[in-house]
Design a protein around this motif. Structure first.
Motif, PDB file in Angstrom:
ATOM      1  N   GLN A  16       0.832  -1.194   0.000  1.00  0.00           N
ATOM      2  CA  GLN A  16       0.000   0.000   0.000  1.00  0.00           C
ATOM      3  C   GLN A  16       0.871   1.248   0.000  1.00  0.00           C
ATOM      4  O   GLN A  16       2.098   1.165   0.092  1.00  0.00           O
ATOM      5  N   ASN A  17       0.230   2.436  -0.079  1.00  0.00           N
ATOM      6  CA  ASN A  17       0.987   3.683  -0.132  1.00  0.00           C
ATOM      7  C   ASN A  17       1.956   3.844   1.022  1.00  0.00           C
ATOM      8  O   ASN A  17       3.097   4.265   0.855  1.00  0.00           O
ATOM      9  N   ASN A  18       1.493   3.502   2.233  1.00  0.00           N
ATOM     10  CA  ASN A  18       2.328   3.745   3.417  1.00  0.00           C
ATOM     11  C   ASN A  18       3.195   2.555   3.807  1.00  0.00           C
ATOM     12  O   ASN A  18       3.953   2.632   4.775  1.00  0.00           O
ATOM     13  N   ALA A  19       3.080   1.440   3.119  1.00  0.00           N
ATOM     14  CA  ALA A  19       3.905   0.267   3.427  1.00  0.00           C
ATOM     15  C   ALA A  19       3.949  -0.638   2.200  1.00  0.00           C
ATOM     16  O   ALA A  19       2.955  -1.312   1.894  1.00  0.00           O
ATOM     17  N   HIS A  20       5.087  -0.648   1.502  1.00  0.00           N
ATOM     18  CA  HIS A  20       5.191  -1.459   0.303  1.00  0.00           C
ATOM     19  C   HIS A  20       6.633  -1.897   0.065  1.00  0.00           C
ATOM     20  O   HIS A  20       7.562  -1.412   0.723  1.00  0.00           O
ATOM     21  N   ILE A  21       6.800  -2.797  -0.879  1.00  0.00           N
ATOM     22  CA  ILE A  21       8.120  -3.303  -1.266  1.00  0.00           C
ATOM     23  C   ILE A  21       8.310  -3.030  -2.755  1.00  0.00           C
ATOM     24  O   ILE A  21       7.428  -3.296  -3.564  1.00  0.00           O
ATOM     25  N   ILE A  22       9.474  -2.475  -3.081  1.00  0.00           N
ATOM     26  CA  ILE A  22       9.829  -2.199  -4.474  1.00  0.00           C
ATOM     27  C   ILE A  22      10.997  -3.106  -4.863  1.00  0.00           C
ATOM     28  O   ILE A  22      12.034  -3.112  -4.195  1.00  0.00           O
ATOM     29  N   SER A  31      25.492  -9.615 -18.954  1.00  0.00           N
ATOM     30  CA  SER A  31      26.407  -9.874 -17.839  1.00  0.00           C
ATOM     31  C   SER A  31      26.375  -8.793 -16.767  1.00  0.00           C
ATOM     32  O   SER A  31      27.046  -8.921 -15.752  1.00  0.00           O
ATOM     33  N   LYS A  32      25.603  -7.716 -16.995  1.00  0.00           N
ATOM     34  CA  LYS A  32      25.522  -6.627 -16.023  1.00  0.00           C
ATOM     35  C   LYS A  32      24.063  -6.366 -15.684  1.00  0.00           C
ATOM     36  O   LYS A  32      23.325  -5.763 -16.478  1.00  0.00           O
ATOM     37  N   ILE A  33      23.644  -6.842 -14.518  1.00  0.00           N
ATOM     38  CA  ILE A  33      22.280  -6.641 -14.049  1.00  0.00           C
ATOM     39  C   ILE A  33      22.339  -6.022 -12.663  1.00  0.00           C
ATOM     40  O   ILE A  33      22.872  -6.611 -11.717  1.00  0.00           O
ATOM     41  N   LEU A  34      21.826  -4.817 -12.534  1.00  0.00           N
ATOM     42  CA  LEU A  34      21.769  -4.123 -11.250  1.00  0.00           C
ATOM     43  C   LEU A  34      20.426  -4.440 -10.605  1.00  0.00           C
ATOM     44  O   LEU A  34      19.370  -4.163 -11.176  1.00  0.00           O
ATOM     45  N   SER A  35      20.470  -5.049  -9.408  1.00  0.00           N
ATOM     46  CA  SER A  35      19.252  -5.451  -8.712  1.00  0.00           C
ATOM     47  C   SER A  35      19.145  -4.707  -7.396  1.00  0.00           C
ATOM     48  O   SER A  35      20.144  -4.513  -6.694  1.00  0.00           O
ATOM     49  N   PHE A  36      17.925  -4.285  -7.058  1.00  0.00           N
ATOM     50  CA  PHE A  36      17.725  -3.690  -5.738  1.00  0.00           C
ATOM     51  C   PHE A  36      16.318  -3.959  -5.228  1.00  0.00           C
ATOM     52  O   PHE A  36      15.388  -4.229  -5.986  1.00  0.00           O
ATOM     53  N   GLN A  37      16.215  -3.906  -3.903  1.00  0.00           N
ATOM     54  CA  GLN A  37      14.924  -4.067  -3.224  1.00  0.00           C
ATOM     55  C   GLN A  37      14.854  -3.069  -2.085  1.00  0.00           C
ATOM     56  O   GLN A  37      15.812  -2.929  -1.316  1.00  0.00           O
ATOM     57  N   ALA A  38      13.761  -2.364  -2.004  1.00  0.00           N
ATOM     58  CA  ALA A  38      13.562  -1.369  -0.952  1.00  0.00           C
ATOM     59  C   ALA A  38      12.180  -1.554  -0.347  1.00  0.00           C
ATOM     60  O   ALA A  38      11.231  -1.933  -1.039  1.00  0.00           O
ATOM     61  N   SER A  39      12.065  -1.271   0.949  1.00  0.00           N
ATOM     62  CA  SER A  39      10.773  -1.345   1.628  1.00  0.00           C
ATOM     63  C   SER A  39      10.547  -0.055   2.395  1.00  0.00           C
ATOM     64  O   SER A  39      11.467   0.508   2.989  1.00  0.00           O
ATOM     65  N   GLY A  40       9.326   0.426   2.369  1.00  0.00           N
ATOM     66  CA  GLY A  40       8.998   1.662   3.069  1.00  0.00           C
ATOM     67  C   GLY A  40       7.641   2.164   2.654  1.00  0.00           C
ATOM     68  O   GLY A  40       6.771   1.380   2.227  1.00  0.00           O
ATOM     69  N   GLY A  41       7.466   3.484   2.742  1.00  0.00           N
ATOM     70  CA  GLY A  41       6.171   4.036   2.374  1.00  0.00           C
ATOM     71  C   GLY A  41       6.225   5.531   2.202  1.00  0.00           C
ATOM     72  O   GLY A  41       7.204   6.195   2.566  1.00  0.00           O
ATOM     73  N   VAL A  42       5.157   6.059   1.646  1.00  0.00           N
ATOM     74  CA  VAL A  42       5.022   7.494   1.454  1.00  0.00           C
ATOM     75  C   VAL A  42       4.612   8.140   2.767  1.00  0.00           C
ATOM     76  O   VAL A  42       3.692   7.662   3.456  1.00  0.00           O
TER      77      VAL A  42
END
Length: 301
Positions: A16-22, A31-42
Motif C-alpha cells: 500500500q501507499n504507506n507500506a510497500h516493497i519495491i 552480464s551486467k544486471i543491477l538489482s535492488f529491493q527497498a521497503s517503506g512508504g510514502v
C-alpha cells in the motif's frame, strides 16, 4: 556510453501507499544486471511529499552487494542515505552518510582494496592501461555556503600495465610500488568568493620512475552549485625522473620505441581548459626508433 546502456528495466511494487516493497532489475547487458529491493512508504505528514524506508538489497552480480539494510529517504528536493557496507569482487565500500538538497551536499566514507581497473571497466573498457592495482581511499566532503573536505587515495598492492598502442596484447609493467593522491577542498581565496582546491600526487615505480605533481585551482558558486569550470585558474608544478622511457613509446605508436632516461621540471599555469607549460627537460642515453619508417636516432641527450 554503450557499456552502460540500459537494455531493460523490470519493476515490481507490492503493498500500500504507506507500506510497500519495491523490487527492480536493470539490465545493462546480459552480464551486467543491477538489482535492488527497498521497503517503506510514502510519508504524508511532512511538508513535502516524501518516501521513507530502507534499501535492503543492492547488487550487481558478484561485483558488489549491499551487506546491511540502509536507511533511505527520498523527497522532491532531498536525498538521504544512512550507513551502508558494500562488498564484492571490486572491493569493499563503506558509506557513513550521504545527503543532498539544493545548495547542500555532504558525504563521508571509505574504500578498501578497490580493484581500480575492474571498476573502470564497468563504465568503459580500458584500452591503454590495465593491471591489478588495489587502492584504499577515504573522503569527507561538505558543499554548502562554503566548501570543506578531503579525498585521500593510496595504493596498497598491485601494478599498472601499459598496453601496446595497437592493443595486440603486449604490455609493459610500470613496476609500481607507491602511489598516493590527496585532494583538499576549502579555504576562501582573498579578494574573491571562490574556494580553494588543491591536488597532490606522488608515484614511484621501477620503470615509471619518481613523479610529484602539485596543482591548485578554484571552485566558484554558480547556478546553485559549486563548479570547477574550464575557465578556473590553474597553477602548479611537476617533477619527474623517468629511468626507462620504453613504456612511453608503447603509448604513442606500436612501431615507435624510446630508450633512455628523462628528468622533467615543469611549471603549470593558465586555466583548466587552456593550461600553459614551462618545462625543463634533460635526457640521457636517448634512442628513438620508428620501425615502419626505418628511422633510428641513437645516442641522444
Amino acid at each position: 556510453n554503450e557499456n552502460m546502456m540500459v537494455e531493460a528495466i523490470h519493476v515490481k511494487v507490492t503493498g500500500q501507499n504507506n507500506a510497500h516493497i519495491i523490487e527492480s532489475n536493470i539490465h545493462f547487458n546480459p552480464s551486467k544486471i543491477l538489482s535492488f529491493q527497498a521497503s517503506g512508504g510514502v510519508d504524508f505528514n511532512l511538508p513535502k511529499l516524501s518516501w521513507k524506508g530502507q534499501l535492503q538489497k543492492f547488487s550487481m552480480g558478484k561485483l558488489f552487494q549491499l551487506q546491511n539494510p540502509m536507511v533511505l529517504m527520498l523527497a522532491q528536493n532531498k536525498i538521504q542515505l544512512g550507513v551502508g557496507q558494500f562488498e564484492g569482487e571490486v572491493g569493499n565500500i563503506h558509506l557513513d552518510s550521504f545527503e543532498w538538497s539544493p545548495g547542500n551536499t555532504q558525504t563521508k566514507g571509505y574504500v578498501q582494496q578497490l580493484k581500480l581497473f575492474q571498476l573502470l571497466d564497468l563504465v568503459k573498457p580500458q584500452k591503454l592501461f590495465r593491471g591489478d592495482i588495489k587502492l584504499n581511499a577515504d573522503w569527507q566532503l561538505q558543499f554548502q555556503d562554503a566548501v570543506k573536505g578531503f579525498v585521500n587515495i593510496q595504493r596498497t598492492t598491485g601494478d599498472i600495465l601499459v598496453n601496446n598502442a595497437d592493443n595486440n596484447g603486449q604490455t609493459i609493467a610500470l613496476g609500481l610500488d607507491a602511489f598516493s593522491t590527496q585532494l583538499r577542498f576549502g579555504g576562501v581565496i582573498a579578494g574573491s568568493d571562490a574556494e580553494q582546491l588543491t591536488a597532490n600526487v606522488e608515484a614511484r615505480g621501477s620503470r615509471l620512475g619518481q613523479w610529484k605533481i602539485e596543482l591548485a585551482s578554484q571552485l566558484r558558486y554558480a547556478a546553485g552549485q559549486w563548479q570547477l569550470s574550464s575557465e578556473s585558474p590553474l597553477n602548479g608544478n611537476l617533477q619527474a625522473k623517468i629511468p626507462d622511457m620504453q613504456w612511453l613509446g608503447s603509448l604513442i605508436h606500436p612501431d615507435f620505441a624510446i630508450k633512455g632516461n628523462l628528468d622533467i621540471d615543469a611549471k603549470i599555469a593558465g586555466e583548466l581548459g587552456h593550461p600553459r607549460y614551462q618545462a625543463k627537460l634533460e635526457g640521457k642515453e636517448l634512442e628513438l626508433a620508428f620501425a615502419s619508417e626505418g628511422l633510428l636516432l641513437p645516442n641522444g641527450t
